[in-house]
Design an enzyme around this catalytic site. Structure first.
Site, short mmCIF file in Angstrom:
data_model
loop_
_atom_site.label_atom_id
_atom_site.label_comp_id
_atom_site.label_asym_id
_atom_site.label_seq_id
_atom_site.Cartn_x
_atom_site.Cartn_y
_atom_site.Cartn_z
N LYS A 156 -33.68 41.69 -20.30
CA LYS A 156 -34.03 43.08 -20.64
C LYS A 156 -33.40 43.51 -21.97
O LYS A 156 -32.52 42.84 -22.50
CB LYS A 156 -33.61 44.01 -19.50
CG LYS A 156 -34.22 43.63 -18.14
CD LYS A 156 -35.73 43.88 -18.08
CE LYS A 156 -36.46 43.10 -17.01
NZ LYS A 156 -36.31 43.54 -15.65
C1 LIG Z 1 -36.67 43.40 -14.08
C2 LIG Z 1 -37.49 44.38 -13.33
C3 LIG Z 1 -37.06 44.99 -12.14
C4 LIG Z 1 -35.84 44.55 -11.42
O1 LIG Z 1 -34.69 44.58 -12.18
P1 LIG Z 1 -33.37 43.91 -11.56
O2 LIG Z 1 -32.28 44.51 -12.41
O3 LIG Z 1 -33.51 42.44 -11.74
O4 LIG Z 1 -33.26 44.32 -10.14
C5 LIG Z 1 -37.82 45.99 -11.58
N1 LIG Z 1 -38.99 46.37 -12.13
C6 LIG Z 1 -39.47 45.79 -13.25
C7 LIG Z 1 -40.75 46.27 -13.82
C8 LIG Z 1 -38.75 44.76 -13.88
O5 LIG Z 1 -39.24 44.16 -14.95
#
Ligand SMILES: *Cc1c(COP(=O)(O)O)cnc(C)c1O
Length: 389
Positions: A187
């Site tokens: 991210k």
């Molecule tokens: C990465 C992601 C999540 C989950 O994030 P985590 O921190 O791994 O729990 C939820 N929704 C979307 C759209 C994502 O890309």
């Protein structure tokens, strides 16, 4: 000859520099390796950056989505609306609450949930909507908030891709009743694993804080420090969802350089746009005047009627050129659990299904060198030349 890079280029990598490493080492030396003062400081800085009253640091975005729904009172027998084109976490959390996910097709222009198709899915059981700001483009929040107001629905933003995103003049994470951010390795802001849930609602924040740490009465986290007390009460059978100071240390160094990381994403984005706009076989991501896009994912759409091969073959050929890619996402209704449990059939979400056949996410991250960017551009151009009709 195909232009093959020497080294494989992954589709995503975090930007970990000396400042991040030193901050993490400092946490280790301080002996606060679980939730401690740095977690509190990161929450404060994050809340200031977004412009929101409460930010609660967690071990994932998924945890944030889960406790936000629980704090909003979502439970057995309820329905929650979200998009068919998202990561499973957006919808799995609805099931964790005992509620039923109700999926809505996308708007093929934005690739986000189509606000015009939400109302037809609302029933007397609907409690909440989870708009997902896919790739970093904000959902059409005015329309969504209007529908939510009309039917008294809780709006939970899945802001996993929304770090830096603005809708009109408002930061994502301040618009709905609550929002959850992800700091997963791929991210825009990465702490390995990690997340943040935000809200302007004092009562909701209090509930989420208790839910995030065993259901323990507030501030019991520092019970092992000299300021803490041995006494605590369990108010609810809560979860173990807290962030650690090791993660928060990195969260703060990442937040401090977010603007410069975003600037690099923007440069790469514009170079891709300039190169790929010339190829009629490719549609580049669309920009909208209402949005400040977080440039999280660069999703190209193939014009398959101009190509001799499908998306899977396109991905294979890029891989042969040592370029990594990904697909965001395999539509939720295609996954065996969702298909079999809810009886989805091909054709139930026509826009999502049609989009899925065409999308590829190309590498996009601040660590990419100019040579990396050029390699991606040339690899895509080369593949297109080979497979155009
Ligand atoms: C990465 C992601 C999540 C989950 O994030 P985590 O921190 O791994 O729990 C939820 N929704 C979307 C759209 C994502 O890309």
């Amino acid at each position: 000859m195909s232009p093959r890079r020497e080294q494989f280029l992954p589709y995503a990598l975090p930007l970990i520099e000396d400042d991040d490493i030193e901050a993490v080492v400092d946490s280790l030396r301080s002996n606060w390796i679980s939730k401690g003062p740095k977690t509190g400081e990161f929450e404060k800085r994050f809340a200031e950056y977004i412009g929101v009253k409460h930010a609660i640091a967690l071990n994932s975005c998924t945890a944030g989505l889960h406790i936000a729904l629980l704090a909003a009172g979502v439970g057995a027998g309820d329905e929650v609306i979200t998009t068919a084109m998202t990561f499973a976490a957006s919808s799995n959390v609805i099931i964790h609450c005992g509620a039923t996910p109700v999926l809505v097709d996308i708007d093929p222009k934005t690739l986000n949930i189509d606000p015009a198709k939400i109302e037809e899915k609302i029933t007397s059981k609907t409690k909440a909507i989870i708009p997902v700001h896919l790739a970093g483009l904000p959902c059409e929040m005015d329309e969504i908030l209007q529908i939510a107001k009309k039917y008294s629905l809780f709006v939970l933003e899945d802001a996993a891709h929304g770090m830096y995103t603005k809708y009109k003049d408002r930061m994502v994470g301040t618009i709905g009743d609550a929002a959850a951010f992800s700091f997963y390795a791929t991210k825009n802001l990465a702490t390995g694993e990690g997340g943040m849930v935000t809200t302007n609602d004092d009562e909701l924040a209090g509930k989420m804080r208790v839910l995030s740490l065993h259901g323990m009465s507030r501030n019991a986290w520092n019970r092992f420090s000299e300021k803490g007390s041995w006494y605590y009460e369990i108010e609810y059978p809560g979860y173990k969802y807290n962030m650690t100071d090791i993660q928060a240390a990195m969260g703060m160094t990442q937040l401090a350089k977010l603007e410069s990381m975003q600037a690099r994403r923007e440069v790469i984005w514009q170079r891709y746009n300039a190169a790929f706009n010339k190829l009629p076989e490719i549609e580049v991501p669309t920009d909208f005047t209402y949005a400040r896009h977080a440039r999280h994912l660069y999703m190209i759409r193939l014009n398959l009627d101009k190509l001799t091969v499908d998306r899977a073959a396109f991905i294979e050929q890029l891989k042969e050129g040592n370029i990594g890619t990904s697909v965001h996402y395999i539509p939720l209704p295609y996954h065996p659990y969702y298909r079999d449990t809810f009886g989805y059939k091909p054709g139930d979400f026509p826009k999502t299904e049609a989009l899925y056949e065409r999308i590829i996410s190309l590498p996009l991250y601040p660590r990419m060198s100019d040579v990396d960017v050029q390699d991606v551009i040339e690899a895509v151009q080369h593949v297109i030349e080979k497979i155009r009709l």
